[in-house]
Motif scaffolding. Sequence first.
Motif: not given
Length: 505
Positions: A140-158
């Motif tokens: 109760p009273g707990f809120y989840v925050v999911i930051p979804a950022g970045g380009a994952g450049t170390r896994l480029w070009p996948l």
Amino acid sequence: MSLPLGSSTQSASSVETMFAQILGAVQKSQTEIAELRQECAELRQANASLERQVREGMQVSCVANPSRVINAYTYNNGRVYGTSGFTTPVPESPQLRAKSPFLSPHYIPPVAPAAPALHVPSPLGDHSLTPFPCSSRDIPGFYVVIPAGGAGTRLWPLSREGHPKFLLDLTLKGRSLIQATWDRLLPLSSPSRTTVVAGPGHVKSIREQLPDLIPDNLFCEPGPKDSMAAIGLAAAVLQKRDPDAIIGSFAADHMISGDDAFLSAIAEAVEVAKKDYLVTIGIAPSHPSTAFGYIRLGDKLGIKEAPNARLVSSFKEKPDARTAAAYIGTGNYRWNAGMFVTKASVLLDLLNDYKPDVFEGLRKIAEVWDDEAQRQAVLAEVWPCLEKIPIDNAVAEPAATEGKVAVVPATFGWDDVGDFSSLAELLPAEANQPRILGDGSLVLTEQAAGGIVVPGSGRLITCLGVDDLVIVDMPDTLLVTTRARSQEVKRLVKKCRDAGWKTLL
């Protein structure tokens, strides 16, 4: 002057003896090397056989006990919410898994199935953990925050800017990394208390992949400003909605195994956060990694409701190999996974103390967040001026020096899948072969061990006499590097950008 005949004979005999000894030593070394190679080959075969047995055993278990899989999901109006928080569903047969990490069928070619690696946590030394009782999944009273950022450049070009790694299904179970994160965290908070922070370029894909995400809980940041601005924005908006909110921030693109241990660690962190601490989760290191930051454990807090909690003595940046090994040897260090649990009000107070300009900007945005027209106007005015800084540097590190940061040591498996070397660890290994993420029939090798090959273009890839290579063959780009230098792929991304190849990024 010539030497006597006897002396010459003795000298020749000595030289012959010396050469004979050298040849004998070389032959012995060659024999030992051959034996070691044979032992290594046998170990690889045994390892491959063991992994196959584990996978087959899990599949048989699935067939014999289908309720184990069905009960691991929560259904609501026909929708699958994911794991219960206590049990990770047994993966289905490889033949039934998704054939591509790209869940949108129009995006880049298919990649074949892979099995996740088994996590083996490092010994805890004298820091043994007390089992934390958790009778209820929902907090109760707990809120989840999911930051979804970045380009994952170390896994480029996948991974690309328009389709970063958190939108990819790298385990080929039919769920992307952000979907797996949603499944894992949803039992703790429900959809009404689960939020995502993302950039405008990813909002549409996130809505498609997370249909149960409430529209008002998707916070769109105008541009990348690193983790402090993203998490701070969510904290400011949630604190306005619920002044007593406790928030937990968990990256969208990390992999976790061991739901029971994960649930216990988060529940314990919430108890510590109630005491007005900024709380992080310390992962038991399985090896001396140079890719992660470290947390040095301080004194135990002595909180009855959180028996494992300790003060954070200090945060350490990514070390070199020698330093990382020294950290592991002491038993006093944990990996910093970038997970934080705290009261929203406490985080904002710390932000006001250490970065008042960022605090003031986020406060202005939160005040008008529920008014769409005013929100866009204030975002356009304030957001570009916010400092781009990680939450660790902005508040966690300075607060730790004042005894305001706590850590809950945990033993669940964790990986940020930060490069192709990490990704290779998630794939099954065959004796004297590279790891293959894709159709194995498109990869032919001769005396090429280790490394990882991604046959994403449909072309045949052949390797002869090369070890530990990373080969990523996509329809528009080919990447070739070594596994040891896979952390440096982002340097190539910068060079591509500078050379005008932005459309491939």
